[in-house]
Design a protein around this motif. Structure first.
Motif, PDB file in Angstrom:
ATOM      1  N   GLN A  61      13.566  30.249  23.982  1.00 36.92           N
ATOM      2  CA  GLN A  61      14.021  31.080  25.086  1.00 36.92           C
ATOM      3  C   GLN A  61      12.816  31.856  25.610  1.00 36.92           C
ATOM      4  N   ARG A 118      10.885  33.503  22.517  1.00 40.63           N
ATOM      5  CA  ARG A 118      11.785  33.759  21.404  1.00 40.63           C
ATOM      6  C   ARG A 118      12.588  32.519  21.070  1.00 40.63           C
ATOM      7  N   SER A 158      17.601  34.679  18.407  1.00 42.69           N
ATOM      8  CA  SER A 158      17.053  36.025  18.409  1.00 42.69           C
ATOM      9  C   SER A 158      18.109  37.050  18.785  1.00 42.69           C
ATOM     10  N   ASP A 159      17.668  38.295  18.862  1.00 43.07           N
ATOM     11  CA  ASP A 159      18.595  39.393  19.139  1.00 43.07           C
ATOM     12  C   ASP A 159      19.251  39.248  20.501  1.00 43.07           C
ATOM     13  N   ALA A 160      20.190  40.162  20.784  1.00 41.64           N
ATOM     14  CA  ALA A 160      20.952  40.129  22.033  1.00 41.64           C
ATOM     15  C   ALA A 160      20.019  40.230  23.240  1.00 41.64           C
ATOM     16  N   LEU A 161      20.471  39.669  24.348  1.00 37.85           N
ATOM     17  CA  LEU A 161      19.672  39.647  25.565  1.00 37.85           C
ATOM     18  C   LEU A 161      19.750  40.987  26.288  1.00 37.85           C
ATOM     19  N   ALA A 171      20.431  43.493  29.434  1.00 37.16           N
ATOM     20  CA  ALA A 171      21.501  43.478  30.433  1.00 37.16           C
ATOM     21  C   ALA A 171      20.970  42.925  31.754  1.00 37.16           C
ATOM     22  N   ARG A 209      20.098  33.720  33.991  1.00 36.99           N
ATOM     23  CA  ARG A 209      19.916  32.641  33.020  1.00 36.99           C
ATOM     24  C   ARG A 209      19.640  31.315  33.719  1.00 36.99           C
TER      25      ARG A 209
END
Length: 457
Positions: A77, A89, A93-96, A98, A102
């Protein structure tokens, strides 16, 4: 600010500029006008304190090629902000963040945008010999616009244009950079130059027509002046012709046409101004003197010998060897009007150059991707990759020559790799290009600076 007020300000600035020029020797008047100009310009400048909205994009794919070490990474990503990569990443991985946009590319492999180090965007392979004389000079300027778009759609997000007529490449670059038309990032040389009567001169006409290049250089001092003139009008790289060439008349590729002293003066002058130098050089002697002179890249290098390869390694000189285009010129050249003498020279060099490529690569010389597009059709730039593999490179090495290595040869750390801080210049293909490099001959997805310019469904 309204359109009307902007127009009035523009007219006022024009009048004041004229007054300043008319009375530049009269200090009080010039100073008063300069203050007025400053006030008007300040009023027309947007408030820098007003923050512009930031655009964040997330690109995801099945795989990504790390061109620096040839590794394939799964489920990448890329977080892109305002055109640059800010994070590489993994999908786990962690949350995107806000409000992220995409772009999902399932089943696709991401690579950096490709780089071609030797193109002529205002040339068209359909016209050879004397057939181009049927058109107006500005015909070629218009074709450059079309050719730039074809090149970008083929996945080449950066090119080095090593020689153009009438500053066509400089104007093209400016229009692309201003967002007026689509095209790759263009590194411009303006005119290539060399000796009077040499490959970079006009060699197709009799004396009565008085045709010659305006930038011929026949001494070290003239060479230095040409560098300064070309840089003044937009050259970002200096292109010289150290030897004869294939597609000129009355020159043989092996002939050296610029002396060591001339080339050394040109290289020293260019480097003083922060410019790199590319030397068209087919013949072994010209190649070696160009390397000794401090030239940064050797173009074609068709007749390079073992000493030339050794010197290239010793000096860290890049070789840009166009080993595909003869396939096109031998198949289509006669039909396009190319003269038999030019086709003869092309035939004689073809396999010798390819074997020189094989030896140079095996010896560990530094090599970059340069095709001479314009001698064959623009948009077919990637066809050379498979030929490079046939003559000794791995697919990963061939791709590297058109990405991170080309960026290094340009001295540009903003392109050439998918890494944090670089421009989001990306291409994507279905499949593994390190197994089949020919996949890059038809690229369905192209992004330049975070903007999608091609996405085939």
């Amino acid at each position: 600010m309204t359109t009307t007020s902007t127009t009035i300000q523009g007219k006022a600035m024009t009048v004041l500029f004229r007054i300043v020029r008319r009375f530049k020797s009269h200090a009080p008047v010039a100073l008063l006008c300069a203050v007025a100009l400053s006030s008007i310009a300040g009023a027309a400048t947007p408030d820098a304190s007003v923050a512009q909205p930031s655009r964040t994009i997330l690109v995801s794919a099945a795989h990504m090629l790390d061109v620096r070490n040839g590794r394939m990474l799964d489920n990448p990503q890329l977080l892109i902000r305002d055109g640059r990569i800010v994070e590489v990443r993994n999908a786990a991985s962690d949350a995107l963040p806000a409000d992220v946009e995409r772009i999902d590319l399932p089943g696709k492999t991401l690579l950096p945008g490709l780089i071609d180090m030797h193109v002529h965007l205002d040339a068209d392979s359909s016209y050879g010999g004397y057939t181009g004389l049927q058109f107006s000079d500005r015909f070629w300027s218009v074709l450059a616009v079309v050719n730039a778009q074809k090149t970008l759609m083929a996945g080449f997000t950066t090119v080095r244009n090593v020689g153009a007529d009438a500053w066509n490449d400089v104007g093209l670059r400016q229009a692309i950079d201003e967002g007026k038309l689509p095209g790759p990032r263009v590194v411009t040389a303006g005119y290539g130059f060399g000796a009077t009567g040499g490959h970079c001169d006009s060699t197709y006409f009799p004396p009565s027509m008085e045709q010659d290049s305006p930038f011929n250089a026949d001494s070290p001092e003239e060479g230095r002046k040409r560098v300064r003139e070309l840089r003044k009008y937009g050259a970002q790289v200096i292109k010289i012709c150290a030897t004869g060439g294939v597609f000129s008349r009355n020159t043989e590729p092996g002939q050296q046409q610029m002396s060591l002293d001339e080339m050394r003066a040109i290289a020293d002058e260019a480097h003083m101004w922060g410019l790199k130098v590319a030397a068209h050089a087919h013949g072994a002697a010209g190649i070696k003197d160009a390397i000794r002179a401090g030239i940064d890249t050797i173009e074609h290098a068709s007749l390079i010998d073992d000493e030339g390869i050794r010197l290239a390694k010793q000096h860290g000189t890049w070789l840009s060897m166009d080993i595909y285009n003869t396939d096109y010129t031998q198949a289509e050249g006669k039909k396009n009007g190319v003269l038999e003498d030019n086709l003869r020279k092309d035939r004689e060099l073809a396999e010798v150059q390819r074997e020189g490529f094989r030896r140079a690569h095996a010896a560990g010389a530094k090599m970059v991707y340069g095709t001479d597009a314009g001698v064959y059709p623009h948009g077919d730039n990637a066809r050379q990759l498979a030929v490079m593999v046939r003559y000794g490179m791995t697919p990963a090495e061939a791709i590297r020559s058109a990405t991170i290595d080309a960026a290094e040869a340009l001295g540009n750390k903003d392109i050439g790799a998918i890494e944090v801080g670089r421009w989001a210049d990306l291409v994507a293909v279905t499949g593994d290009p390190t197994a089949d490099v020919a996949l890059l001959e038809s690229i369905p997805f192209v992004m330049k600076g975070g903007e999608v310019v091609k996405q085939a469904r």
